[in-house]
Design an enzyme around this catalytic site. Structure first.
Site, mmCIF file in Angstrom:
data_model
loop_
_atom_site.group_PDB
_atom_site.id
_atom_site.type_symbol
_atom_site.label_atom_id
_atom_site.label_comp_id
_atom_site.label_asym_id
_atom_site.label_seq_id
_atom_site.Cartn_x
_atom_site.Cartn_y
_atom_site.Cartn_z
ATOM 1 N N GLU A 51 0.832 -1.202 0.000
ATOM 2 C CA GLU A 51 0.000 0.000 0.000
ATOM 3 C C GLU A 51 0.868 1.254 0.000
ATOM 4 O O GLU A 51 0.358 2.369 0.097
ATOM 5 C CB GLU A 51 -0.927 0.022 1.221
ATOM 6 N N CYS A 57 -3.454 -3.482 4.228
ATOM 7 C CA CYS A 57 -2.518 -4.549 4.621
ATOM 8 C C CYS A 57 -2.871 -5.917 4.040
ATOM 9 O O CYS A 57 -2.227 -6.911 4.378
ATOM 10 C CB CYS A 57 -2.470 -4.650 6.156
ATOM 11 N N HIS A 98 -2.513 -10.651 11.423
ATOM 12 C CA HIS A 98 -2.025 -9.326 11.056
ATOM 13 C C HIS A 98 -1.921 -8.527 12.352
ATOM 14 O O HIS A 98 -2.843 -8.528 13.173
ATOM 15 C CB HIS A 98 -2.985 -8.638 10.091
ATOM 16 N N LYS A 104 -0.913 -5.946 21.420
ATOM 17 C CA LYS A 104 -2.027 -6.099 22.359
ATOM 18 C C LYS A 104 -3.322 -6.455 21.628
ATOM 19 O O LYS A 104 -4.152 -7.213 22.143
ATOM 20 C CB LYS A 104 -2.210 -4.816 23.165
ATOM 21 N N ASN A 107 4.672 -2.561 13.021
ATOM 22 C CA ASN A 107 3.726 -2.958 11.987
ATOM 23 C C ASN A 107 4.329 -2.735 10.605
ATOM 24 O O ASN A 107 4.719 -1.623 10.257
ATOM 25 C CB ASN A 107 2.430 -2.145 12.130
ATOM 26 N N SER A 121 -7.556 -2.748 6.041
ATOM 27 C CA SER A 121 -8.628 -1.772 6.243
ATOM 28 C C SER A 121 -9.316 -1.422 4.941
ATOM 29 O O SER A 121 -8.767 -1.578 3.860
ATOM 30 C CB SER A 121 -8.062 -0.512 6.891
#
EC number: 2.3.3.10
Length: 509
Positions: free
Chosen positions: A132, A166, A301, A306, A381, A415
């Site tokens: 992306e 992603c 992913h 957390k 990430n 997303s």
């Protein structure tokens, strides 16, 4: 390291294909020991069936050579202690200097995979890129990677870029597996490349950044076989995270909505996956519900660690609500009776449900998922490579013998949104020199590579981010700063000319 498969044509013969896949679709405790045999042209020509055991043969990871400590970033940003480390579950965050862009990341990881696997460039017949990180609205990253094939003369390479947040890497993996299993396959390998630079504007989202790339070699007789016919996918239209400003690297983010979308997609994908695999089980005489217990490992992913821990609890909640008569007096669901009547769609913001199932699933998380978060916790990430970095982390921390025969569940989310839950079966053959042994051994240096990175203070990190902002889409530009900190063998951006054409060079090994 791997054989080059000669050209061949394959067509579907349903009965034989299903018979061959039965061992993949059985519950883990019913699977018998199986050894992969070498695929040959003669076998494929005679069998009139799919290539056998298509999946991931080799995997390579690249991440930046510098990082910032999250505990130091907490102090620099003036937030309460533990907000990034305990609240997000992050330890360190890798980031790119001005010398690296999406093209250089992908050039590096592809070159490393080919060299370390001792592949010939003409053995690759398909190459797909999931990203992306867009620096050109027309020219694909894939086309930049073709310069690596120039000396071999191999221009017959299918595939192109896939973009949706992603999820692009997973779409590229599915496309590549499907190509090998199709009548279009010419006997060569496919390669999947996932790469991104995840950067955010100054603020609460910045600590969830990171950068990196993963390349995977796809073909038959693989040590990681994608289980056929059991993918669960969910897609819908939503603005939880998106990048409408093409002049900026920074996204628009609705954090609360994005987490709700992630959980909703997980619920939907898991529901579809369970229905499909239970249907497959029934065909081989197994009548039982599928639960999280059937995954020996579960990777996700990972925007931040957390969220992944909460996701394991979320899957347990799905199992709990689907069970006809769960035992709430002892065992896994002890003390959860009060949540028996909740509806999934009403629990996305319910902290009581979240805490209860996060606590109840803690042992599962520790056993099935926590080992996969090595790279995510220390590099951050990576967007499209995120889940595949988790796969690499998992493989790097277990022996071939410990992994053999296991089922690895995988949840990929992008997303906007697109998501899939699928699974891989690990080969039963863990003998020295086997494909599984070679795959695991190739990732054994992951921890060491993380340890030798350069730690950068938050002040310097913030300055580098400002430089990236100023140089984004500049013409007649040569990146500032030293290239000496880059890992040996890293490709880097050398110059952008007055027509936005980018030139790259490679650091010596």
């Amino acid at each position: 390291m791997f054989r080059l498969f000669s050209q061949t044509r394959c067509c579907l013969q349903v009965k034989r294909a299903l018979q061959r896949q039965e061992w993949l679709l059985r519950p883990a405790h019913l699977t018998a020991a199986t050894h992969f045999s070498t695929v040959s042209v003669e076998h494929l020509s005679r069998s009139d069936s799919w290539p056998k055991d298509v999946g991931i043969l080799a995997l390579e990871v690249y991440f930046p050579s510098q990082y910032v400590e999250q505990v130091e970033l907490e102090k620099y940003d003036g937030v309460e202690a533990g907000k990034y480390t305990l609240g997000l579950g992050q330890k360190q965050m890798g980031f790119c200097s001005a010398h690296e862009d999406i093209n250089s990341l992908c050039l590096t990881v592809v070159q490393r995979l080919v060299e370390r696997s001792r592949l010939s460039w003409d053995s690759i017949g398909r190459l797909e890129v999931g990203t992306e990180t867009i620096i050109d609205k027309s020219k694909a990253v894939k086309t930049v990677l073709m310069q690596l094939f120039q000396d071999s003369g191999n221009t017959d390479v299918e595939g192109i870029d896939t973009t949706n947040a992603c999820y692009g890497g997973t779409a590229s993996l599915f496309n590549s597996v499907d190509w090998v299993e199709s009548s279009s396959w010419d006997g060569r390998y496919a390669m999947v490349v996932c790469g991104d630079i995840a950067v955010y504007a100054t603020g609460n989202a910045r600590p969830t950044g990171g950068a990196g790339a993963v390349a995977m070699l796809v073909g038959p007789e693989a040590p990681l076989v994608l289980e056929r016919g059991v993918r669960g996918t969910h897609m819908e239209h939503v603005y939880d995270f998106y990048k409408p400003d093409l002049a900026s690297e920074y996204p628009m983010v609705d954090g609360k909505l994005s987490i709700q979308c992630y959980f909703r997609a997980l619920d939907q994908c898991y529901s579809v996956y369970r229905k499909k695999i239970q249907s497959q089980w029934q065909k081989v005489g197994v009548d039982k519900p599928f639960t999280l217990e059937e995954f020996q490992f579960m990777i996700f992913h990972t925007p931040f660690c957390k969220l992944v821990q909460k996701s394991v609890g979320r899957m347990m909640l799905n199992d709990f609500l689907a069970a006809p008569n769960p035992d709430t007096q002892s065992g896994l669901y002890k003390g959860l009776q009060a949540f028996r009547g909740v509806k999934l769609e009403d629990t996305y913001s319910d902290k009581d449900v979240e805490k209860a199932f996060q606590k109840a699933s803690l042992e599962m998380f520790s056993q099935k998922t926590k080992p996969s978060l090595l790279l995510s916790s220390r590099n951050g990430n990576m967007y499209t490579p995120s889940m595949y970095g988790c796969l690499a982390s998992l493989l790097a921390q277990y022996s071939a013998q410990q992994l053999a025969g296991s089922r690895i569940g995988a949840f990929s989310y992008g997303s906007g949104l697109a998501a899939s839950l699928f699974s891989m079966r690990v080969s039963q053959d863990a003998a020295p020199g086997s494909p599984l042994d070679k795959l695991v051994s190739s990732l054994s240096d992951l921890q060491t590579r993380l340890d030798v990175r350069k730690r950068v203070p938050p002040e310097e990190f913030a300055e580098i981010m400002k430089q990236r902002e100023k140089s984004h889409h500049l013409v007649n530009h040569t990146p500032q700063g030293s290239k000496d900190d880059l890992f040996p063998g890293t490709w880097y951006l050398e110059r952008v000319d007055d027509k936005h054409r980018r030139q790259y060079a490679r650091r010596p090994l």
